[in-house]
Design a protein around this motif. Structure first.
Motif, PDB file in Angstrom:
ATOM      1  N   VAL A  55       0.776  -1.263   0.151  1.00 47.84           N
ATOM      2  CA  VAL A  55       0.060  -0.015  -0.093  1.00 47.84           C
ATOM      3  C   VAL A  55       0.906   1.346  -0.040  1.00 47.84           C
ATOM      4  O   VAL A  55       0.625   2.173  -0.691  1.00 47.84           O
ATOM      5  CB  VAL A  55      -0.866  -0.085   1.141  1.00 47.84           C
ATOM      6  N   HIS A  79       2.242   2.134  -3.270  1.00 45.60           N
ATOM      7  CA  HIS A  79       1.224   2.516  -4.218  1.00 45.60           C
ATOM      8  C   HIS A  79       0.734   1.223  -5.341  1.00 45.60           C
ATOM      9  O   HIS A  79       0.439   1.610  -6.376  1.00 45.60           O
ATOM     10  CB  HIS A  79       1.438   3.658  -5.016  1.00 45.60           C
ATOM     11  N   GLN A 121      -4.492  -0.554  -2.850  1.00 46.46           N
ATOM     12  CA  GLN A 121      -5.101   0.238  -2.043  1.00 46.46           C
ATOM     13  C   GLN A 121      -6.138  -0.472  -1.192  1.00 46.46           C
ATOM     14  O   GLN A 121      -6.758  -1.451  -1.403  1.00 46.46           O
ATOM     15  CB  GLN A 121      -5.976   1.135  -2.925  1.00 46.46           C
ATOM     16  N   LEU A 122      -6.231  -0.075  -0.018  1.00 51.22           N
ATOM     17  CA  LEU A 122      -6.896  -0.693   1.025  1.00 51.22           C
ATOM     18  C   LEU A 122      -8.387  -0.711   0.765  1.00 51.22           C
ATOM     19  O   LEU A 122      -9.437  -1.792   1.035  1.00 51.22           O
ATOM     20  CB  LEU A 122      -6.884  -0.185   2.573  1.00 51.22           C
ATOM     21  N   ASP A 123      -8.670   0.128  -0.015  1.00 55.28           N
ATOM     22  CA  ASP A 123     -10.506  -0.031  -0.370  1.00 55.28           C
ATOM     23  C   ASP A 123     -10.682  -0.378  -1.852  1.00 55.28           C
ATOM     24  O   ASP A 123     -11.566  -0.567  -2.318  1.00 55.28           O
ATOM     25  CB  ASP A 123     -10.993   1.291  -0.341  1.00 55.28           C
ATOM     26  N   ASP A 124      -9.692  -0.926  -2.331  1.00 56.87           N
ATOM     27  CA  ASP A 124      -9.521  -1.900  -3.459  1.00 56.87           C
ATOM     28  C   ASP A 124     -10.513  -2.987  -3.331  1.00 56.87           C
ATOM     29  O   ASP A 124     -10.825  -3.680  -2.345  1.00 56.87           O
ATOM     30  CB  ASP A 124      -8.333  -2.204  -4.070  1.00 56.87           C
ATOM     31  N   THR A 180     -13.810  -5.439   0.120  1.00 51.87           N
ATOM     32  CA  THR A 180     -12.313  -4.697  -0.120  1.00 51.87           C
ATOM     33  C   THR A 180     -11.301  -5.340   0.588  1.00 51.87           C
ATOM     34  O   THR A 180     -11.298  -6.215   1.398  1.00 51.87           O
ATOM     35  CB  THR A 180     -12.581  -3.230   0.562  1.00 51.87           C
ATOM     36  N   ARG A 231      -9.305  -4.177   2.655  1.00 54.22           N
ATOM     37  CA  ARG A 231      -9.372  -3.836   4.324  1.00 54.22           C
ATOM     38  C   ARG A 231     -10.188  -4.975   4.817  1.00 54.22           C
ATOM     39  O   ARG A 231     -10.008  -5.411   6.079  1.00 54.22           O
ATOM     40  CB  ARG A 231      -9.824  -2.390   4.518  1.00 54.22           C
ATOM     41  N   GLN A 279       0.574   3.803   7.435  1.00 55.17           N
ATOM     42  CA  GLN A 279       0.062   2.443   7.365  1.00 55.17           C
ATOM     43  C   GLN A 279      -0.027   1.810   8.789  1.00 55.17           C
ATOM     44  O   GLN A 279      -0.706   0.883   9.001  1.00 55.17           O
ATOM     45  CB  GLN A 279       1.060   1.630   6.605  1.00 55.17           C
ATOM     46  N   GLU A 290      -3.209   2.493  10.236  1.00 50.27           N
ATOM     47  CA  GLU A 290      -4.439   1.894   9.530  1.00 50.27           C
ATOM     48  C   GLU A 290      -4.244   0.427  10.405  1.00 50.27           C
ATOM     49  O   GLU A 290      -5.266  -0.021  10.583  1.00 50.27           O
ATOM     50  CB  GLU A 290      -4.045   1.665   7.970  1.00 50.27           C
TER      51      GLU A 290
END
Length: 411
Positions: free
Chosen positions: A102, A105, A108-111, A128, A130, A312, A315
């Motif tokens: 992440v 790049h 992405q956690l919300d992919d 997702t 996440r 990160q 998160e």
């Protein structure tokens, strides 16, 4: 990986002699050492069979204790430096690798899962990355399904790919929408393994070596590809209850076939030796072999901010409620409220091996309790003794007094 089951039987003491005497301590006072050694031996004699306890703090050299039920010495004399299957503690490494990707790049956690694994997972459009990391995806678990149970118990030797494990993963019953609540599932990390390898173009084993074990000089840690430990390196020998005892431990609603049990040589007091069962199927969900010292090195480095960027790490430490884990679950990391304070880490369980490894909030202190059975400590008497040991070990790590005897779990 955690094998969470309900408990319905009481274990008779499995020791037939005095303690194994592998103890090292410089930093801790004798009363703390004596208490932990006594609790470790009690746990071993009450059903844990073998226990490694290791505590690190800034005030001195580590405390390390190994205790075992006397009859287990015929198989192996347990030492605090032995290699051990640390099972679902692996999830913290997997989550760390995802968060590194992440930061680079690449993910992405919300992919959505569908973006990375099209058509592979039910409802993947709404799940997702996440949600996979914090077990809120709504996916069920393959672990105790009829398709997988023969592999788990060693009756079937089969190499499972993450795709195959996801294919046999059942729906939650009852189902709930992705993101709604926490429900632990190893299938989440099978999916994360595929996403990680697709995003980086590298294998999980290579990522672990290059980004975790080599930089941290974790020389006794590796990802299992079969049932073997490192050649020439002593390893703990694991045990599980035989089929008769196991039937009293597993909940009835699992519909486990009558007579199901683990494959391995018979041992005293209704036990089976399980060290030769191949658990290479566990991969990103639980495939690492390590030692208490190696794993504490990783956790303290992680929690002290040496592995992940601050964004990160924040998160990772953002939790969802997970009462069954003792507090909350972040991204591959448990937040556990104990009698002596809040700790961070994970638990793990595989045939013959159970572990709890924690640090304080700043990564300056760490504690590990490794136990040479998993289902065996689901029995009430064994569970109480094991919990008392874990609580006391965490209190020692935090330099806080162990709760009064009247408050501690009884045996």
């Amino acid at each position: 990986m955690v094998l969470a089951v309900s408990m319905s039987a009481v274990l008779v003491s499995c020791s037939d002699a005095g303690p194994s005497d592998s103890t090292t301590s410089v930093a801790k006072n004798t009363s703390v050492v004596g208490r932990l050694a006594g609790l470790a031996q009690k746990a071993a004699d009450t059903g844990s069979l073998g226990v490694i306890v290791r505590v690190e703090s800034p005030s001195g050299r580590p405390l390390a204790i190994a205790r075992q039920a006397s009859w287990t010495k015929a198989d192996h004399h347990l030492e605090a430096t032995d290699q051990f299957r640390i099972a679902s503690n692996t999830k913290t490494v997997t989550a760390t690798l995802i968060l590194q990707a992440v930061a680079e790049h690449k993910i992405q956690l919300d992919d959505s899962v569908e973006t990375w694994l099209p058509g592979l997972i039910h409802n993947g459009t709404n799940i997702t990355v996440r949600m996979l990391l914090n077990h809120t995806s709504g996916l069920g678990d393959y672990l105790l399904t009829p398709d997988f149970l023969p592999t788990l118990t060693g009756h079937e030797k089969r190499t499972w790919s993450p795709e195959q494990l996801l294919a046999i993963t059942p729906r939650q019953n009852p189902e709930f929408p992705p993101g709604e609540k926490y429900s632990y599932s190893n299938a989440n990390y099978a999916a994360l393994e595929l996403i990680l390898e697709k995003a980086t173009g590298k294998s999980l084993a290579d990522l672990i070596d290059k980004k975790i074990t080599e930089p941290l000089e974790m020389k006794d840690t590796f990802l299992s590809t079969d049932a073997a430990f490192s050649p020439g390196k002593p390893h703990a020998v694991g045990y599980e209850p035989d089929a008769q005892r196991l039937s009293t431990i597993l909940p009835d609603d699992l519909n486990i076939p009558e007579g199901s049990g683990f494959v391995g040589p018979e041992r005293p007091h209704g036990n089976v030796e399980t060290a030769a069962i191949d658990v290479s199927w566990s991969g990103a969900a639980g495939g690492l072999v390590s030692t208490a010292a190696d794993w504490q090195r990783f956790l303290t480095a992680l929690m002290s901010g040496k592995i992940l960027p601050e964004t990160q790490m924040k998160e990772m430490l953002t939790t969802v409620p997970a009462p069954e884990e003792g507090g909350g679950y972040g991204l591959g990391l448990m937040k556990v409220e104990t009698p002596c304070g809040t700790v961070w880490g994970h638990t793990g369980g595989q045939p013959g091996y159970s572990s709890e490894i924690y640090t304080d909030t700043n990564g300056r202190r760490s504690a590990a309790v490794l136990t040479t059975t998993n289902f065996g400590i689901q029995e009430p008497k064994a569970a109480r003794a094991n919990k008392a040991l874990v609580d006391a070990t965490i209190c020692a790590m935090l330099d806080k007094p162990y709760p009064a005897e009247s408050d501690a779990p009884s045996s």
